[in-house]
Design a protein around this motif. Structure first.
Motif, PDB file in Angstrom:
ATOM      1  N   LEU A   1     -11.926 -77.010   8.413  1.00  0.00           N
ATOM      2  CA  LEU A   1     -12.151 -76.412   7.090  1.00  0.00           C
ATOM      3  C   LEU A   1     -13.486 -76.855   6.513  1.00  0.00           C
ATOM      4  O   LEU A   1     -14.183 -76.066   5.855  1.00  0.00           O
ATOM      5  N   GLN A   2     -13.857 -78.097   6.751  1.00  0.00           N
ATOM      6  CA  GLN A   2     -15.158 -78.573   6.268  1.00  0.00           C
ATOM      7  C   GLN A   2     -16.304 -77.815   6.915  1.00  0.00           C
ATOM      8  O   GLN A   2     -17.359 -77.637   6.299  1.00  0.00           O
ATOM      9  N   GLN A   3     -16.107 -77.362   8.146  1.00  0.00           N
ATOM     10  CA  GLN A   3     -17.155 -76.586   8.807  1.00  0.00           C
ATOM     11  C   GLN A   3     -17.391 -75.249   8.121  1.00  0.00           C
ATOM     12  O   GLN A   3     -18.418 -74.608   8.330  1.00  0.00           O
TER      13      GLN A   3
ATOM     14  N   LYS B   1     -13.882 -74.247  29.118  1.00  0.00           N
ATOM     15  CA  LYS B   1     -12.782 -73.557  28.425  1.00  0.00           C
ATOM     16  C   LYS B   1     -12.460 -74.240  27.105  1.00  0.00           C
ATOM     17  O   LYS B   1     -12.173 -73.578  26.097  1.00  0.00           O
ATOM     18  N   CYS B   2     -12.530 -75.567  27.092  1.00  0.00           N
ATOM     19  CA  CYS B   2     -12.246 -76.315  25.861  1.00  0.00           C
ATOM     20  C   CYS B   2     -13.276 -75.980  24.786  1.00  0.00           C
ATOM     21  O   CYS B   2     -12.927 -75.777  23.621  1.00  0.00           O
ATOM     22  N   VAL B   3     -14.544 -75.932  25.161  1.00  0.00           N
ATOM     23  CA  VAL B   3     -15.597 -75.600  24.204  1.00  0.00           C
ATOM     24  C   VAL B   3     -15.375 -74.209  23.622  1.00  0.00           C
ATOM     25  O   VAL B   3     -15.528 -73.980  22.423  1.00  0.00           O
ATOM     26  N   GLU B   4     -14.967 -73.268  24.487  1.00  0.00           N
ATOM     27  CA  GLU B   4     -14.805 -71.885  24.043  1.00  0.00           C
ATOM     28  C   GLU B   4     -13.563 -71.680  23.170  1.00  0.00           C
ATOM     29  O   GLU B   4     -13.627 -71.005  22.136  1.00  0.00           O
ATOM     30  N   LYS B   5     -12.438 -72.293  23.571  1.00  0.00           N
ATOM     31  CA  LYS B   5     -11.166 -71.936  22.930  1.00  0.00           C
ATOM     32  C   LYS B   5     -10.508 -73.074  22.155  1.00  0.00           C
ATOM     33  O   LYS B   5      -9.671 -72.808  21.277  1.00  0.00           O
ATOM     34  N   TYR B   6     -10.821 -74.311  22.467  1.00  0.00           N
ATOM     35  CA  TYR B   6     -10.073 -75.427  21.887  1.00  0.00           C
ATOM     36  C   TYR B   6     -10.993 -76.470  21.270  1.00  0.00           C
ATOM     37  O   TYR B   6     -10.797 -77.672  21.417  1.00  0.00           O
ATOM     38  N   SER B   7     -11.994 -75.979  20.543  1.00  0.00           N
ATOM     39  CA  SER B   7     -12.922 -76.844  19.828  1.00  0.00           C
ATOM     40  C   SER B   7     -12.671 -76.714  18.328  1.00  0.00           C
ATOM     41  O   SER B   7     -11.965 -75.806  17.867  1.00  0.00           O
ATOM     42  N   LEU B   8     -13.262 -77.626  17.548  1.00  0.00           N
ATOM     43  CA  LEU B   8     -13.180 -77.506  16.092  1.00  0.00           C
ATOM     44  C   LEU B   8     -13.818 -76.198  15.631  1.00  0.00           C
ATOM     45  O   LEU B   8     -13.357 -75.575  14.667  1.00  0.00           O
ATOM     46  N   GLU B   9     -14.865 -75.792  16.316  1.00  0.00           N
ATOM     47  CA  GLU B   9     -15.530 -74.533  15.962  1.00  0.00           C
ATOM     48  C   GLU B   9     -14.591 -73.346  16.157  1.00  0.00           C
ATOM     49  O   GLU B   9     -14.565 -72.417  15.345  1.00  0.00           O
ATOM     50  N   ALA B  10     -13.800 -73.377  17.243  1.00  0.00           N
ATOM     51  CA  ALA B  10     -12.837 -72.298  17.486  1.00  0.00           C
ATOM     52  C   ALA B  10     -11.758 -72.293  16.407  1.00  0.00           C
ATOM     53  O   ALA B  10     -11.322 -71.220  15.955  1.00  0.00           O
ATOM     54  N   MET B  11     -11.321 -73.481  15.992  1.00  0.00           N
ATOM     55  CA  MET B  11     -10.356 -73.571  14.893  1.00  0.00           C
ATOM     56  C   MET B  11     -10.947 -72.976  13.613  1.00  0.00           C
ATOM     57  O   MET B  11     -10.273 -72.237  12.882  1.00  0.00           O
TER      58      MET B  11
ATOM     59  N   LEU C   1      -9.462 -70.186  10.984  1.00  0.00           N
ATOM     60  CA  LEU C   1      -9.147 -70.586   9.603  1.00  0.00           C
ATOM     61  C   LEU C   1      -9.972 -69.830   8.592  1.00  0.00           C
ATOM     62  O   LEU C   1      -9.528 -69.602   7.460  1.00  0.00           O
ATOM     63  N   SER C   2     -11.184 -69.422   8.964  1.00  0.00           N
ATOM     64  CA  SER C   2     -12.004 -68.645   8.015  1.00  0.00           C
ATOM     65  C   SER C   2     -11.312 -67.327   7.655  1.00  0.00           C
ATOM     66  O   SER C   2     -11.356 -66.882   6.509  1.00  0.00           O
ATOM     67  N   LYS C   3     -10.643 -66.730   8.647  1.00  0.00           N
ATOM     68  CA  LYS C   3      -9.921 -65.481   8.390  1.00  0.00           C
ATOM     69  C   LYS C   3      -8.675 -65.736   7.548  1.00  0.00           C
ATOM     70  O   LYS C   3      -8.326 -64.915   6.685  1.00  0.00           O
ATOM     71  N   VAL C   4      -8.018 -66.874   7.785  1.00  0.00           N
ATOM     72  CA  VAL C   4      -6.836 -67.230   6.986  1.00  0.00           C
ATOM     73  C   VAL C   4      -7.235 -67.395   5.514  1.00  0.00           C
ATOM     74  O   VAL C   4      -6.573 -66.855   4.619  1.00  0.00           O
ATOM     75  N   ILE C   5      -8.298 -68.152   5.286  1.00  0.00           N
ATOM     76  CA  ILE C   5      -8.742 -68.395   3.901  1.00  0.00           C
ATOM     77  C   ILE C   5      -9.217 -67.113   3.259  1.00  0.00           C
ATOM     78  O   ILE C   5      -8.944 -66.843   2.070  1.00  0.00           O
ATOM     79  N   ALA C   6      -9.941 -66.288   4.007  1.00  0.00           N
ATOM     80  CA  ALA C   6     -10.425 -65.016   3.451  1.00  0.00           C
ATOM     81  C   ALA C   6      -9.258 -64.129   3.030  1.00  0.00           C
ATOM     82  O   ALA C   6      -9.310 -63.459   1.995  1.00  0.00           O
ATOM     83  N   GLY C   7      -8.172 -64.149   3.825  1.00  0.00           N
ATOM     84  CA  GLY C   7      -6.994 -63.358   3.477  1.00  0.00           C
ATOM     85  C   GLY C   7      -6.342 -63.816   2.197  1.00  0.00           C
ATOM     86  O   GLY C   7      -5.804 -63.001   1.426  1.00  0.00           O
TER      87      GLY C   7
END
Length: 392
Positions: free
Chosen positions: A31-33, A369-379, A383-389
């Protein structure tokens, strides 16, 4: 926008374990990102140390009483500390979700509920029932240490589960929980800049921790029976190769299960004490293989093992089991065996060491694969879409 992440237990044996490298801290970092202001609010028992994290403001409320009705005094204090425009409750417990619902009713603020475990699975899951006699009910309600005086009694947990639809959004981190509760899938992300294998020398790490003489299998977590550490130790018995060791990092903050393992399999075990999250990559660098031998149980099905992405991010061969989402997360970038199978674990350990170049190539793909799908950036993207909603 300010978000209050509400956590029922911020002590060193709760969300504060591993120096804040567990789910609520990962959500907060993601979220801080998004340039959101984040605070974490939660209880700490009087005899426990509170969580510490330099990047996230933490407001800990002393849990002066851990029984009802006295606990309600502490609950009122925590409610006053929740100041975010959005409330993010961690776990469907009275101490987090219950208080977040009260705050929602008081203020009309939006509430997100994160579910990272099936809490009732620790009490028998669907089989848990409460059918007391009149005398038992009276004891549970009236005795000073009665069961119903405990804030997280399974009766209350079941009640909290029945209210999850009151959340504006639910987030979960695996398919088992998503099927059960619905909501948005937000995987556990790893700080892939911290967990970067190019920054650490495996041989130096092994030397630093006294591991240079061994081939290291590493379990960087808290052993519990459903996590299958016993299966790895039985596999080592089967292999009977004197230079193999299982390194357990941190140990269990819950009970003396560590000692039970040591008493039976001490010749294979090396323990490294609990360490700050910032030091974990250096420790993981010392491993030859990361082992996550989850057993087939409801508790394991409902989890996303954080140590899985420890190994993936650090480009280590990962050996795990066909349980829950693990096959999808790891895919063809690691090694999978059936749960509860020491013989298959032994065979895979032998295969990895005998075909090390192949294992190393898989590990490099796991990092990608971790960088693409399981990083803080991927989270953060999810979350940006969740907050926007919520802002619509």
């Amino acid at each position: 926008m300010k978000i209050s992440v509400v956590v029922g237990d911020l002590s060193s044996s709760g969300a504060g374990r591993w120096g804040g490298a567990v789910r609520p801290f990962l959500l907060s970092q993601a979220l801080q990102q998004l340039n959101l202001e984040v605070e974490m609010v939660g209880f700490v028992d009087n005899d426990r140390e509170p969580a510490i994290n330099q990047s996230i403001p933490i407001i800990s409320v002393p849990k002066k009483h851990n029984i009802y009705p006295q606990f309600l005094i502490s609950a009122q204090q925590l409610l006053r500390q929740i100041t975010g425009e959005i409330i993010y409750a961690y776990k469907p417990k009275p101490t987090s979700w219950g208080l977040s619902l009260i705050k929602k009713m008081q203020t009309g603020r939006r509430v997100i509920l994160d579910i990272d475990d099936w809490e009732l699975s620790w009490h028998g899951g669907e089989q848990w029932k409460y059918h007391p006699t009149f005398k038992q009910l009276a004891r549970d309600l009236l005795k000073p240490d009665g069961a119903f005086r405990q804030p997280d009694h399974p009766f209350y947990l079941k009640w909290m589960e029945s209210l999850v639809s009151k959340a504006d959004v639910i987030t979960t981190h695996n398919q088992f929980l998503q099927k059960r509760f619905g909501g948005v899938y937000v995987p556990n992300g790893k700080d892939v800049n911290l967990f970067d294998p190019t920054k650490y020398d495996p041989q130096q790490s092994r030397s630093d921790y006294g591991l240079s003489d061994y081939r290291i299998l590493m379990f960087p977590g808290a052993p519990r029976p459903y996590k299958g550490v016993e299966d790895v130790l039985m596999a080592l018995d089967l292999l009977d190769q004197p230079d193999l060791r299982l390194v357990i990092v941190g140990g269990s903050p819950y009970d003396d299960y560590d000692n039970e393992l040591t008493n039976k399999w001490g010749r294979w075990i090396i323990k490294i004490p609990k360490t700050p999250a910032s030091e974990m990559p250096r420790i993981v660098a010392a491993a030859h293989i990361i082992v996550i031998p989850q057993r087939d149980s409801p508790a394991a099905m409902a989890q996303f093992p954080l140590k899985l992405t420890d190994g993936m991010a650090m480009a280590k061969p990962v050996l795990s089991t066909y349980v829950g989402d693990i096959p999808e997360i790891l895919g063809d970038t690691g090694y999978l065996v059936e749960p509860n199978s020491p013989q298959q674990l032994a065979d895979s350990i032998r295969q990895i060491f005998e075909h090390w170049e192949e294992a190393d190539a898989k590990a490099i793909k796991a990092r990608e694969k971790c960088v693409e799908k399981y990083s803080l950036e991927a989270m953060a993207v999810i979350l940006s879409k969740v907050i926007a909603g919520l802002s619509v």
